[in-house]
Design a protein around this motif. Structure first.
Motif, short mmCIF file in Angstrom:
data_model
loop_
_atom_site.label_atom_id
_atom_site.label_comp_id
_atom_site.label_asym_id
_atom_site.label_seq_id
_atom_site.Cartn_x
_atom_site.Cartn_y
_atom_site.Cartn_z
N THR A 28 0.84 -1.20 0.00
CA THR A 28 0.00 0.00 0.00
C THR A 28 0.87 1.25 0.00
OG1 THR A 28 -1.81 -1.13 1.13
CG2 THR A 28 -1.77 1.27 1.29
N GLN A 29 1.93 1.25 0.80
CA GLN A 29 2.81 2.42 0.88
C GLN A 29 3.66 2.59 -0.38
OE1 GLN A 29 2.14 4.63 3.11
NE2 GLN A 29 0.64 3.17 3.90
N TYR A 30 4.05 1.48 -1.01
CA TYR A 30 4.74 1.59 -2.30
C TYR A 30 3.81 2.19 -3.34
CZ TYR A 30 9.05 -0.91 -1.13
OH TYR A 30 10.27 -1.27 -0.61
N ALA A 31 2.57 1.72 -3.38
CA ALA A 31 1.59 2.23 -4.35
C ALA A 31 1.31 3.72 -4.13
CB ALA A 31 0.30 1.42 -4.26
N ALA A 32 1.38 4.16 -2.88
CA ALA A 32 1.15 5.57 -2.55
C ALA A 32 2.38 6.44 -2.83
CB ALA A 32 0.73 5.71 -1.09
N GLY A 33 3.50 5.81 -3.18
CA GLY A 33 4.72 6.56 -3.47
C GLY A 33 5.51 6.97 -2.25
N VAL A 34 5.21 6.38 -1.09
CA VAL A 34 5.90 6.75 0.15
C VAL A 34 7.17 5.92 0.34
CG1 VAL A 34 5.69 6.90 2.67
CG2 VAL A 34 3.74 7.47 1.22
N PHE A 35 7.12 4.64 0.07
CA PHE A 35 8.29 3.77 0.25
C PHE A 35 9.01 3.58 -1.08
CE2 PHE A 35 6.25 1.29 4.05
CZ PHE A 35 6.33 2.42 4.82
N ILE A 36 10.35 3.59 -1.02
CA ILE A 36 11.13 3.37 -2.23
C ILE A 36 12.07 2.17 -2.13
CG2 ILE A 36 10.95 5.74 -3.05
CD1 ILE A 36 13.79 6.25 -2.00
N ALA A 37 12.26 1.63 -0.94
CA ALA A 37 13.06 0.42 -0.76
C ALA A 37 12.78 -0.14 0.63
CB ALA A 37 14.55 0.72 -0.90
N SER A 38 12.88 -1.47 0.75
CA SER A 38 12.69 -2.10 2.06
C SER A 38 13.29 -3.49 2.04
CB SER A 38 11.20 -2.18 2.42
OG SER A 38 10.50 -2.98 1.48
N GLY A 39 13.55 -4.01 3.23
CA GLY A 39 14.05 -5.38 3.32
C GLY A 39 14.43 -5.74 4.74
N ARG A 40 14.72 -7.03 4.91
CA ARG A 40 15.13 -7.56 6.21
C ARG A 40 16.57 -7.18 6.51
NH1 ARG A 40 13.18 -13.87 5.75
NH2 ARG A 40 10.94 -13.44 5.92
N LYS A 41 16.84 -7.03 7.80
CA LYS A 41 18.23 -6.88 8.23
C LYS A 41 18.86 -8.27 8.28
CE LYS A 41 17.32 -4.38 12.02
NZ LYS A 41 17.60 -3.60 13.25
N ASN A 42 20.18 -8.29 8.19
CA ASN A 42 20.91 -9.54 8.31
C ASN A 42 21.97 -9.35 9.38
OD1 ASN A 42 21.89 -12.09 7.83
ND2 ASN A 42 23.08 -11.50 6.03
N PRO A 43 21.88 -10.00 10.54
CA PRO A 43 20.96 -11.08 10.86
C PRO A 43 19.52 -10.60 10.98
CG PRO A 43 22.21 -10.47 12.80
CD PRO A 43 22.76 -9.66 11.65
N ARG A 44 18.59 -11.53 10.92
CA ARG A 44 17.17 -11.21 10.88
C ARG A 44 16.65 -10.83 12.26
NH1 ARG A 44 11.97 -14.87 9.38
NH2 ARG A 44 10.53 -13.12 9.26
N ASP A 45 16.89 -9.57 12.62
CA ASP A 45 16.35 -9.05 13.88
C ASP A 45 15.49 -7.82 13.64
OD1 ASP A 45 18.29 -7.19 13.24
OD2 ASP A 45 19.43 -7.41 15.09
N GLY A 46 15.11 -7.61 12.37
CA GLY A 46 14.28 -6.47 12.02
C GLY A 46 14.39 -6.18 10.55
N GLY A 47 14.15 -4.92 10.19
CA GLY A 47 14.19 -4.53 8.79
C GLY A 47 14.47 -3.05 8.65
N VAL A 48 14.58 -2.62 7.39
CA VAL A 48 14.85 -1.22 7.07
C VAL A 48 13.94 -0.82 5.91
CG1 VAL A 48 16.57 0.43 6.24
CG2 VAL A 48 17.25 -1.36 7.85
N ILE A 49 13.40 0.39 6.00
CA ILE A 49 12.56 0.94 4.93
C ILE A 49 13.08 2.35 4.63
CG2 ILE A 49 10.24 1.69 4.28
CD1 ILE A 49 9.17 -0.28 6.45
N LEU A 50 13.19 2.68 3.35
CA LEU A 50 13.46 4.06 2.93
C LEU A 50 12.14 4.67 2.51
CD1 LEU A 50 16.73 3.78 0.80
CD2 LEU A 50 16.48 4.39 3.21
#
Length: 98
Positions: A28-50
């Motif tokens: 939904t946020q990508y479609a709205a143009g708010v998010f431009i990148a995202s993914g899991r952190k490594n090690p998998r203890d969370g994630g990051v979104i631009l």
């Protein structure tokens, strides 16, 4: 622009149970143009979104609506920065210093 750092606060099994709803929220946020990148952190203890935008309050409302946040399986750290230099592909998001 904003860096949204998610840190899991619950076992990954609880996170995985909400993953489908989280991905729908991301879409939904990508479609709205708010998010431009995202993914899991490594090690998998969370994630990051631009995220793009000038309104921190709006970004805070968006992150609060994430099923991960709403169900208490992650905490968000929101860092605002001014993207004065980017790759050519991200040129539409370049900003000027105030």
């Amino acid at each position: 622009m904003f860096v949204l750092e998610l840190t899991y606060t619950a076992p990954v099994e609880r996170v995985d149970a909400l993953l489908e709803a989280h991905v729908a929220w991301l879409d939904t946020q990508y479609a709205a143009g708010v998010f431009i990148a995202s993914g899991r952190k490594n090690p998998r203890d969370g994630g990051v979104i631009l995220a793009v935008g000038d309104d921190r309050t709006r970004i805070e409302k968006i992150t609060a609506a994430d099923p991960f946040a709403a169900e208490g399986v992650c905490a968000y750290r929101i860092t605002e920065f001014i993207a004065t230099k980017t790759s050519d592909e991200l040129a539409p998001y370049r900003q000027q210093l105030p």
